[in-house]
Write a protein that holds these residues in place. Structure first.
Motif, PDB file in Angstrom:
ATOM      1  N   ALA A   2       1.057   4.515  -1.543  1.00 22.33           N
ATOM      2  CA  ALA A   2      -0.305   4.562  -1.979  1.00 22.33           C
ATOM      3  C   ALA A   2      -0.693   5.278  -1.101  1.00 22.33           C
ATOM      4  O   ALA A   2      -0.525   5.538  -0.139  1.00 22.33           O
ATOM      5  CB  ALA A   2      -1.076   2.907  -1.857  1.00 22.33           C
ATOM      6  N   HIS A   3      -0.509   6.456  -0.960  1.00 20.53           N
ATOM      7  CA  HIS A   3      -1.562   7.614  -0.491  1.00 20.53           C
ATOM      8  C   HIS A   3      -2.978   7.801  -0.247  1.00 20.53           C
ATOM      9  O   HIS A   3      -3.320   8.505  -1.722  1.00 20.53           O
ATOM     10  CB  HIS A   3      -0.606   8.459   0.137  1.00 20.53           C
ATOM     11  N   ASN A   4      -4.276   7.823   0.354  1.00 19.57           N
ATOM     12  CA  ASN A   4      -5.656   8.887   0.126  1.00 19.57           C
ATOM     13  C   ASN A   4      -4.946  10.198  -0.369  1.00 19.57           C
ATOM     14  O   ASN A   4      -4.763  10.690   0.107  1.00 19.57           O
ATOM     15  CB  ASN A   4      -5.883   8.006   1.811  1.00 19.57           C
ATOM     16  N   THR A  36      -2.757   8.518  -4.346  1.00 17.54           N
ATOM     17  CA  THR A  36      -1.307   9.298  -5.162  1.00 17.54           C
ATOM     18  C   THR A  36      -0.378   8.493  -4.687  1.00 17.54           C
ATOM     19  O   THR A  36      -0.622   7.915  -4.011  1.00 17.54           O
ATOM     20  CB  THR A  36      -1.198  10.149  -5.069  1.00 17.54           C
ATOM     21  N   GLY A  37       0.008   7.984  -6.285  1.00 21.06           N
ATOM     22  CA  GLY A  37       1.992   7.210  -5.810  1.00 21.06           C
ATOM     23  C   GLY A  37       2.358   6.554  -6.757  1.00 21.06           C
ATOM     24  O   GLY A  37       1.659   6.700  -7.982  1.00 21.06           O
ATOM     25  N   ASP A  38       3.928   6.584  -6.415  1.00 20.77           N
ATOM     26  CA  ASP A  38       4.489   6.062  -7.774  1.00 20.77           C
ATOM     27  C   ASP A  38       3.800   4.738  -8.006  1.00 20.77           C
ATOM     28  O   ASP A  38       4.104   4.350  -9.925  1.00 20.77           O
ATOM     29  CB  ASP A  38       5.363   6.351  -7.330  1.00 20.77           C
ATOM     30  N   TYR A  39       2.827   4.194  -7.555  1.00 20.01           N
ATOM     31  CA  TYR A  39       2.214   2.440  -8.290  1.00 20.01           C
ATOM     32  C   TYR A  39       1.330   2.794  -8.483  1.00 20.01           C
ATOM     33  O   TYR A  39       1.064   1.510  -9.080  1.00 20.01           O
ATOM     34  CB  TYR A  39       2.654   1.023  -7.276  1.00 20.01           C
ATOM     35  N   TYR A  95      -5.134  14.448   2.983  1.00 17.03           N
ATOM     36  CA  TYR A  95      -3.969  14.123   2.586  1.00 17.03           C
ATOM     37  C   TYR A  95      -3.901  12.817   3.663  1.00 17.03           C
ATOM     38  O   TYR A  95      -3.289  13.154   4.828  1.00 17.03           O
ATOM     39  CB  TYR A  95      -2.900  14.903   1.556  1.00 17.03           C
ATOM     40  N   GLY A  96      -3.511  11.052   3.304  1.00 20.97           N
ATOM     41  CA  GLY A  96      -2.614  10.430   3.961  1.00 20.97           C
ATOM     42  C   GLY A  96      -1.068  10.626   4.340  1.00 20.97           C
ATOM     43  O   GLY A  96      -1.110   9.976   3.343  1.00 20.97           O
ATOM     44  N   PHE A  97      -0.722  11.271   5.061  1.00 23.16           N
ATOM     45  CA  PHE A  97       0.783  10.760   5.128  1.00 23.16           C
ATOM     46  C   PHE A  97       1.412   9.738   4.889  1.00 23.16           C
ATOM     47  O   PHE A  97       2.711   8.743   4.661  1.00 23.16           O
ATOM     48  CB  PHE A  97       1.120  11.170   6.369  1.00 23.16           C
ATOM     49  N   THR A  98       0.461   8.800   5.508  1.00 19.19           N
ATOM     50  CA  THR A  98       1.262   7.425   5.943  1.00 19.19           C
ATOM     51  C   THR A  98       0.277   6.138   4.963  1.00 19.19           C
ATOM     52  O   THR A  98      -0.484   7.021   3.942  1.00 19.19           O
ATOM     53  CB  THR A  98       0.601   6.583   7.217  1.00 19.19           C
TER      54      THR A  98
END
Length: 202
Positions: free
Chosen positions: A189-191, A40-43, A178-181
């Motif tokens: 991008a986060h897992n 997930t993420g804006d990119y 969920y990956g915070f980093t």
């Protein structure tokens, strides 16, 4: 070299814990199940989930009435499918390609029994990337491309879920991690992983 060192340290740590601190009230177990993972993420524009697996070991350490600490070591096959990503993504490659990101997850969870057998779990997860490759197998000319140093070696995440355990020791479990980093430097991008599985404690 770093990834091999991480694996050796993780295995040694679990062995040290089980041999040095195990008490009669502790229980150990094995588990496995299915992953539905993406990033997930804006990119990224809602990439499709990769369906894969997780497998590992755990220990349950009672610390109070209805409260335990549950450390685990899991192999978690993650990643995502390019099929629904816009063609202008940062990788600029075709559809029907799977990005495989596999981790050794080391969650340390607080486990609260809300009733007999049913528990709620939550806590941090320390995740080490051990495999990164692009899988072309969904296409006619299938194959794997191994990558180097595109993904961060270490991730701090969080995990939460539910578990129901029978008196026999068998249990069924559902969890979200969920990956915070960031997965990639500067990518936002986060897992994001849903996990479901079964296991046995003895």
């Amino acid at each position: 070299m770093m990834k091999k060192t991480v694996l050796l340290v993780t295995v040694a740590l679990m062995g040290f814990v089980s041999n040095s601190f195990a008490q009669e009230s502790w229980s150990f177990g094995v588990k496995g199940g299915v992953n539905f993972s993406t990033v997930t993420g804006d990119y990224f524009k809602d990439p499709s989930h990769r369906t894969a697996f997780n497998v590992g070991v755990l220990a349950e350490i009672p610390v109070a009435n209805r409260l335990s600490i549950q450390p685990e070591v899991l192999y978690s096959a993650q990643g995502y499918d390019f099929a629904s990503i816009d063609e202008d993504n940062i990788f600029d490659i075709d559809d029907n390609i799977e990005y495989q990101l596999d981790y050794i997850q080391v969650p340390v969870l607080a486990k609260v029994y809300v009733t007999d057998g049913l528990s709620v779990q939550a806590g941090p997860s320390f995740n080490f990337n051990v495999n990164e490759e692009i899988d072309y197998s969904p296409t006619e000319n299938g194959g794997d491309i191994e990558l180097e140093d595109q993904v961060k070696d270490f991730e701090i995440g969080g995990a939460a879920g539910l578990e129901y355990k029978l008196n026999s020791g068998f249990f069924i479990q559902g969890r979200y991690t969920y990956g915070f980093t960031e997965v990639f430097d500067g990518s936002d991008a986060h897992n994001s992983v849903w996990q479901a599985g079964i296991g046995y404690q003895f």
